[in-house]
Scaffold this active site. Sequence first.
Site, PDB file in Angstrom:
ATOM      1  CD  GLU A  14      69.270  45.009  62.074  1.00  0.00           C
ATOM      2  OE1 GLU A  14      69.352  45.560  63.378  1.00  0.00           O
ATOM      3  OE2 GLU A  14      68.333  44.191  61.966  1.00  0.00           O
ATOM      4  CG  HIS A  43      67.465  47.147  67.444  1.00  0.00           C
ATOM      5  ND1 HIS A  43      68.119  48.014  66.409  1.00  0.00           N
ATOM      6  CD2 HIS A  43      67.160  46.034  66.930  1.00  0.00           C
ATOM      7  CE1 HIS A  43      68.260  47.250  65.423  1.00  0.00           C
ATOM      8  NE2 HIS A  43      67.946  45.859  65.784  1.00  0.00           N
ATOM      9  CD  GLU A  44      66.372  42.609  68.509  1.00  0.00           C
ATOM     10  OE1 GLU A  44      65.556  42.337  67.621  1.00  0.00           O
ATOM     11  OE2 GLU A  44      67.664  42.933  68.318  1.00  0.00           O
ATOM     12  CG  HIS A  54      63.454  44.247  64.299  1.00  0.00           C
ATOM     13  ND1 HIS A  54      63.585  44.923  63.038  1.00  0.00           N
ATOM     14  CD2 HIS A  54      64.888  44.437  64.603  1.00  0.00           C
ATOM     15  CE1 HIS A  54      65.096  45.151  62.921  1.00  0.00           C
ATOM     16  NE2 HIS A  54      65.719  44.551  64.012  1.00  0.00           N
TER      17      HIS A  54
END
Length: 295
Positions: free
Chosen positions: A224, A143-144, A147
């Site tokens: 998100e 997930h990071e 980003h």
Amino acid sequence: MLFQQIAQNKRKTIYVLIGFMGLVGIMGAALGYFCYGRPSMGIMIAIVVGLFYMITTLSQSTRIVMNMNNAHKVTEQEAPELYHVVEDMAMVGKVPMPEIYIIDDPSPNAFATGPNPQHAAVAATSGLLERLNREELEGVMGHEISHIRNYDIRLQSTALALSSVISYLANFGVNSFLWGRVRANEDDDNSGSAILEMIFSILTLILGPLAATIAQMALSRNREYLADASSVELTRDPQGLISALRKISNSEPMTQANTSSASLYIEDPFKKDSWTHLFDTHPPIEKRIERLEKM
């Protein structure tokens, strides 16, 4: 389904950024009319201040954010499991290896920051490393890294800078009013339209920061969803992120997080929800899990 969601969230993000830029322009025009009688003057001020804030924020974003959240940089020897998971996700995501930081906080959480993928960093709390297994940790770091790969880190820094510009313009306008540094034109003072224009300018300066906050939160929520979808693309395993989100949502609030950077975390570090959801920094966990389960 995955790529449709990514495309949809990217479109929403563009709309929000256009709204941000439009709001900066409106705020500048209101300030110019209110203080100088020339909207164009205020727009020029807004552009100059905006560029300054964005250059400063983007060039120092990692140091500023990590200091605000009391994060300390670690090496491969100090946090081998986290290092190797981040290394794997960065390799799959085809981005440079980011710097790694740890926040000494028992609540599980994580975030990414930086001006671009070449100068990015990820941070994880000590609680995240203690409570998550490797599959779950891969979901969070995927997930990071998403980003970083999707340039969300630059987008959030830009949004933060624009919000700061709007707050600055509003404070400048209000202070000018309080100190009496407003344009004086007797002819205009006797004009009903001029009075209405003045009222509109004042309301814009007051309500502008509120609108900017709502836009920033909307931007954060959209990103998100996109990072969740992108994480699944990297790990090919939605269950790891689903399980991690459940553990993170069922934990205590963080004590080391800074309110200004709350939107950067994978989940709201303060566990607060507004009744309208307009000011929520993150979409509801149940909705995020529902989308992941459909993948």
